[in-house]
Design an enzyme around this catalytic site. Structure first.
Site, PDB file in Angstrom:
ATOM      1  N   ARG A   1      -5.192  -9.552  -6.054  1.00  0.00           N
ATOM      2  CA  ARG A   1      -5.327  -7.759  -6.510  1.00  0.00           C
ATOM      3  C   ARG A   1      -5.831  -8.485  -8.247  1.00  0.00           C
ATOM      4  NH1 ARG A   1       0.597  -5.862  -4.721  1.00  0.00           N
ATOM      5  NH2 ARG A   1       0.289  -6.557  -2.548  1.00  0.00           N
TER       6      ARG A   1
ATOM      7  N   HIS B   1       0.392  -1.026  -0.031  1.00  0.00           N
ATOM      8  CA  HIS B   1       0.113   0.313   0.004  1.00  0.00           C
ATOM      9  C   HIS B   1       0.765   1.142   0.471  1.00  0.00           C
ATOM     10  CE1 HIS B   1      -3.933  -1.429   1.543  1.00  0.00           C
ATOM     11  NE2 HIS B   1      -3.291  -2.741   0.719  1.00  0.00           N
TER      12      HIS B   1
ATOM     13  N   HIS C   1      -2.863   0.773   9.006  1.00  0.00           N
ATOM     14  CA  HIS C   1      -3.662   0.462   7.826  1.00  0.00           C
ATOM     15  C   HIS C   1      -5.174   0.915   8.555  1.00  0.00           C
ATOM     16  CE1 HIS C   1      -6.493  -0.907   4.519  1.00  0.00           C
ATOM     17  NE2 HIS C   1      -6.719  -1.741   5.665  1.00  0.00           N
TER      18      HIS C   1
END
Length: 188
Positions: free
Chosen positions: A182, A111, A119
């Protein structure tokens, strides 16, 4: 020998005279020339918006577009994602590298987290600037909408990757929310 010496002396004196006459012009020309130390730094223009076309990754059929622009003291993120499983939630983030070249989009890195924050959900006190939370697919397998997040400089995010994950972001697991593979990637 004296005549040779005199000729050499005369040539030398002529050269010195010419140099003396030209010296003020050369100094003036050089004095006006910019040097690296005097040059002003070039400012990076802040883009009005950034955009990404998302392509399928991890053997999915997920594609879409993401458009990001300033909206007052926030950032407006508009998205239209297709090919998702009906009624499912999917993590939505900016990742640290603008590289979608690998089949699983792992080439986009982790990220985007320039402040080394934990996060979290987009509205929580501590989170990465690219933590956009979750999007939900409708009965056609599409997620279309917009969200507003805390402001960041678009020039800092330009060239990074936007990722759609295969599962919902739990908004708490560190460092990335345990959102699974992803399934789509695009460079802003």
């Amino acid at each position: 020998m004296n005549s040779k010496m005199n000729t050499k002396n005369l040539k030398f004196l002529a050269t010195l005279s010419i140099a003396a006459l030209l010296a003020p012009a050369i100094i003036t020309a050089c004095a006006g020339a910019p040097t690296q130390e005097l040059a002003a730094p070039v400012a990076v223009a802040e883009p009005a918006h950034i955009h990404a076309n998302l392509e399928s990754r991890s053997n999915s059929k997920v594609t879409g577009t993401v458009h990001i622009e300033p909206a007052g003291d926030q950032i407006l993120v508009q998205y239209h994602i297709k090919g998702l499983t009906k009624g499912t939630k999917h993590g939505f983030h900016i990742h640290a590298k603008g590289d979608c070249s690998s089949p699983d989009a792992e080439s986009a890195g982790g990220h985007w987290n320039p402040g080394n924050a934990p996060h979290g959900a987009p509205g929580s006190a501590a989170h990465h600037p690219g933590d956009f939370g979750n999007i939900t697919a409708d009965k056609k397998g599409e997620a279309k909408g917009e969200l507003r997040v805390a402001a960041f400089k678009l020039s800092d995010a330009k060239g990074l990757a936007v990722i759609i994950h295969g599962k919902a972001d739990d908004l708490k697991s560190q460092p990335s929310g345990n959102a699974g593979p992803r399934v789509a990637c695009g460079v802003l």
